[in-house]
Write a protein that holds these residues in place. Structure first.
Motif, PDB file in Angstrom:
ATOM      1  N   GLY A 175     -12.406 -65.551 -31.536  1.00  0.00           N
ATOM      2  CA  GLY A 175     -11.019 -65.158 -31.956  1.00  0.00           C
ATOM      3  C   GLY A 175     -10.119 -66.389 -31.413  1.00  0.00           C
ATOM      4  N   TYR A 176      -8.876 -66.316 -31.938  1.00  0.00           N
ATOM      5  CA  TYR A 176      -7.579 -67.072 -31.435  1.00  0.00           C
ATOM      6  C   TYR A 176      -7.076 -66.503 -30.064  1.00  0.00           C
ATOM      7  N   TYR A 181       0.812 -68.228 -28.849  1.00  0.00           N
ATOM      8  CA  TYR A 181       1.979 -68.059 -30.090  1.00  0.00           C
ATOM      9  C   TYR A 181       2.825 -67.131 -29.306  1.00  0.00           C
ATOM     10  N   LEU A 182       3.286 -67.555 -28.074  1.00  0.00           N
ATOM     11  CA  LEU A 182       4.473 -66.785 -27.480  1.00  0.00           C
ATOM     12  C   LEU A 182       5.650 -67.217 -27.899  1.00  0.00           C
ATOM     13  N   ILE A 211       0.428 -59.790 -31.942  1.00  0.00           N
ATOM     14  CA  ILE A 211       1.109 -61.000 -32.573  1.00  0.00           C
ATOM     15  C   ILE A 211       1.230 -60.525 -34.105  1.00  0.00           C
ATOM     16  N   GLY A 212       2.648 -60.666 -34.554  1.00  0.00           N
ATOM     17  CA  GLY A 212       3.119 -59.992 -35.625  1.00  0.00           C
ATOM     18  C   GLY A 212       3.483 -61.199 -36.759  1.00  0.00           C
ATOM     19  N   PHE A 231      -7.437 -62.038 -33.313  1.00  0.00           N
ATOM     20  CA  PHE A 231      -7.302 -62.320 -32.038  1.00  0.00           C
ATOM     21  C   PHE A 231      -7.766 -61.906 -31.043  1.00  0.00           C
ATOM     22  N   LYS A 232      -7.905 -62.330 -29.772  1.00  0.00           N
ATOM     23  CA  LYS A 232      -8.790 -61.984 -28.721  1.00  0.00           C
ATOM     24  C   LYS A 232      -7.971 -60.928 -28.136  1.00  0.00           C
ATOM     25  N   TYR A 233      -6.706 -61.099 -27.764  1.00  0.00           N
ATOM     26  CA  TYR A 233      -5.908 -59.973 -27.111  1.00  0.00           C
ATOM     27  C   TYR A 233      -6.325 -59.670 -25.642  1.00  0.00           C
TER      28      TYR A 233
END
Length: 357
Positions: A175-176, A181-182, A211-212, A231-233
């Protein structure tokens, strides 16, 4: 106006409105931003923290607050017009607490006090800290220490940092990375809506960081759609779980403390204009507390039910045994009387008669 090119076309009036909305949103934090410059002026009944060396910072929750404007749409109360429809614009905030123990599981100085700041500001500071902290943990606390052992001046607690950094060190490799993406930026994948340019940025979902996907280039109008990206998160999860030592980490604790709105329950300490924000924080914390208790109830409920059933069965069995034992004893008493009567009669029958002449 339809946007066939896939991007939102702003008129001069729309651009002016957007700038005004942004100004109104930022004005919410004017009082908070000036806290440091005025040296944390004393507020009656509220004690500011001066020595942070014994404290630890812990993420509490996140929430969004609607941006209001005087000419909001009368029907829906929204001010952002896009694709023939009014949409609500929101700013997103993060809140944290200060604890006095290195696990942040207890010993919160006052759990009614929360410190609220803009989500992007909170993440920029804490993501950088978590990454440096966990790198230092790997270097200083691993069995195989690196030769250079550069810790960049970061002090770590080897007793706790391995658990706190486990997700970042050994988490999902697929994942990303959400840490990229902040800031609000164009979405790399628009999914099925190829004619619309979406934007991506950190968002809040039920108190958790995600992430929205947004319609506007300021990431204030949530599309409520899935980005289609995995995403990894790991980073966000580590930020939410981290119990950050304030000693030697001035930017994470003292810096955010000075820039934040201080919420005493649902009331803002410094400025009544921020009460609406503190009310959002307070209500969100209460909802999360209820959800945790309900989750615990899902575990303890069946356990307590089984205990009560076993107790009831034991009580009924004991009562049944006592009742039937008493009945048996009651039936046995007349039998004993009959036995004595028969013996007496038998003795009389064996006694010889004596006749007197």
């Amino acid at each position: 106006e339809n946007s066939s090119s896939g991007c939102v076309k702003y008129s001069i009036s729309t651009m002016s409105s957007t700038i005004l909305l942004r100004t109104l949103a930022l004005s919410n934090f004017v009082s908070a931003a000036n806290i440091n410059s005025r040296g944390l002026e004393e507020v009656e009944g509220y004690q500011y923290i001066e020595d942070f060396s014994k404290y630890y910072a812990k993420y509490s929750t996140c929430f969004k607050v609607k941006i209001q404007e005087n000419n909001d749409d009368q029907v829906e109360g929204n001010s952002y017009f896009y694709n023939n429809k009014y949409h609500a614009q929101y700013n997103t905030y993060a809140a944290f607490n200060l604890c006095e123990d290195n696990t942040c599981t207890g010993g919160i100085s006052d759990d009614s006090i929360g410190y609220v700041t803009e989500l992007q500001n909170y993440l920029e500071i804490n993501v950088e800290f978590v990454q440096e902290y966990c790198n230092a943990c790997d270097q200083q606390c691993s069995n195989r220490r690196l030769e250079d052992n550069e810790d960049n001046g970061v002090v770590v607690d080897c007793d706790t940092c391995r658990d706190q950094c486990d997700l970042l060190s050994n988490g999902n490799s697929n994942g990303y990375d959400e840490a990229n993406y902040l800031e609000c930026q164009e979405a790399v994948d628009n999914g099925d809506d190829d004619d619309i340019q979406y934007y991506m940025a950190p968002a809040c979902e039920n108190g958790k960081l995600i992430i929205g996907l947004f319609y506007d280039d300021e990431c204030t109008v949530n599309s409520k759609k899935d980005s289609g990206i995995e995403f990894k998160y790991d980073t966000f999860s580590s930020v939410q779980a981290m119990c950050t030592p304030c000693d030697g980490n001035d930017e994470v604790c003292e810096g955010l403390y000075g820039e934040s709105v201080h919420c005493d329950g649902a009331t803002a300490v410094e400025n009544d204009e921020n009460n609406f924000m503190c009310k959002k924080y307070y209500n969100n914390v209460r909802v999360m507390t209820y959800a945790r208790r309900k989750k615990n109830l899902h575990f303890w409920g069946p356990v307590l039910t089984c205990v009560m059933i076993l107790f009831g069965c034991g009580f009924c069995s004991q009562s049944y045994y006592i009742r039937h034992r008493n009945k048996k004893n009651d039936k046995a008493e007349p039998l004993k009387d009959n036995e004595h009567g028969d013996s007496a009669a038998q003795n009389q029958s064996t006694t010889p008669e004596i006749k007197i002449t």
